[in-house]
Design a protein around this motif. Sequence first.
Motif, mmCIF file in Angstrom:
data_model
loop_
_atom_site.group_PDB
_atom_site.id
_atom_site.type_symbol
_atom_site.label_atom_id
_atom_site.label_comp_id
_atom_site.label_asym_id
_atom_site.label_seq_id
_atom_site.Cartn_x
_atom_site.Cartn_y
_atom_site.Cartn_z
ATOM 1 N N LEU A 96 0.769 -1.183 0.104
ATOM 2 C CA LEU A 96 -0.048 0.046 0.084
ATOM 3 C C LEU A 96 1.000 1.068 0.143
ATOM 4 N N ALA A 99 1.971 1.584 -3.639
ATOM 5 C CA ALA A 99 0.707 1.887 -4.289
ATOM 6 C C ALA A 99 0.321 3.405 -4.221
ATOM 7 N N GLU A 103 0.806 6.337 -6.952
ATOM 8 C CA GLU A 103 -0.727 6.608 -7.449
ATOM 9 C C GLU A 103 -0.773 6.947 -8.805
ATOM 10 N N ALA A 123 -7.000 -8.446 -1.161
ATOM 11 C CA ALA A 123 -7.970 -8.032 -2.177
ATOM 12 C C ALA A 123 -9.372 -8.679 -2.345
ATOM 13 N N SER A 145 -5.022 -3.526 -8.506
ATOM 14 C CA SER A 145 -5.201 -2.119 -8.385
ATOM 15 C C SER A 145 -5.177 -1.549 -7.389
ATOM 16 N N CYS A 146 -5.201 -0.523 -6.847
ATOM 17 C CA CYS A 146 -5.535 0.122 -5.658
ATOM 18 C C CYS A 146 -6.185 1.426 -5.540
ATOM 19 N N GLU A 147 -7.262 1.538 -4.798
ATOM 20 C CA GLU A 147 -7.890 2.652 -4.501
ATOM 21 C C GLU A 147 -8.313 2.846 -3.224
ATOM 22 N N GLN A 150 -7.449 0.292 -0.691
ATOM 23 C CA GLN A 150 -7.833 -1.479 -0.965
ATOM 24 C C GLN A 150 -7.418 -1.798 -2.133
ATOM 25 N N LEU A 151 -6.780 -3.146 -2.070
ATOM 26 C CA LEU A 151 -6.297 -3.743 -3.084
ATOM 27 C C LEU A 151 -7.545 -4.456 -3.781
ATOM 28 N N SER A 152 -7.633 -4.524 -5.155
ATOM 29 C CA SER A 152 -8.426 -5.140 -6.006
ATOM 30 C C SER A 152 -7.662 -6.146 -6.887
#
Length: 175
Positions: A96, A99, A103, A123, A145-147, A150-152
């Motif tokens: 994180l 990430a 960004e 995730a 991905s990270c938004e 939070q990882l996805s």
Amino acid sequence: QLAAIISSDLQRAMQTAGEIARLQGISTRIDAALRERCFGDFEGKLYSELPELYPDEYAHWRSRDPDFHFPAKQDDANNVGESIREFQQRTINAILHYAAQFEGKRIAIVAHGGVLECAYRAAMNLPLNAERTITIYNASINRFSCENGQLSLIDWGNITHLGNEILDEIAGAAN
């Protein structure tokens, strides 16, 4: 083009990251927070030896208790190993961090199976004590991905970049 390549400080990961960095024309960042879980005195021993050497600890470990600590290494009392909870916290915090630092950019993190499993669990929002239901292939590409911290999961276990000889070896090992 990658904005950064970050690697565990363990040799296998650094070698892989170095080759990616060479192809990308950028340098590799090294981060010990991405190294594999410390198994204390279980390290260097065969799975078949553990029930006899550490019957209670082995049973506790197999129970999947997220707070179980491995016995200290015989030659290094400070090396007590990590619980899966501590391991996931360490690795996810590192992921994180990068990430957020990069960004909106594409980065590569080169690490180990345990680190990948932690990222997958985060995730997919899976509990730490759930059995592993995924396959982790050496040299696979696993995209996240990270938004908002939070990882996805985007893609898991992609090995299409590997040559046919290696893919045959992987298929044979999976049988």
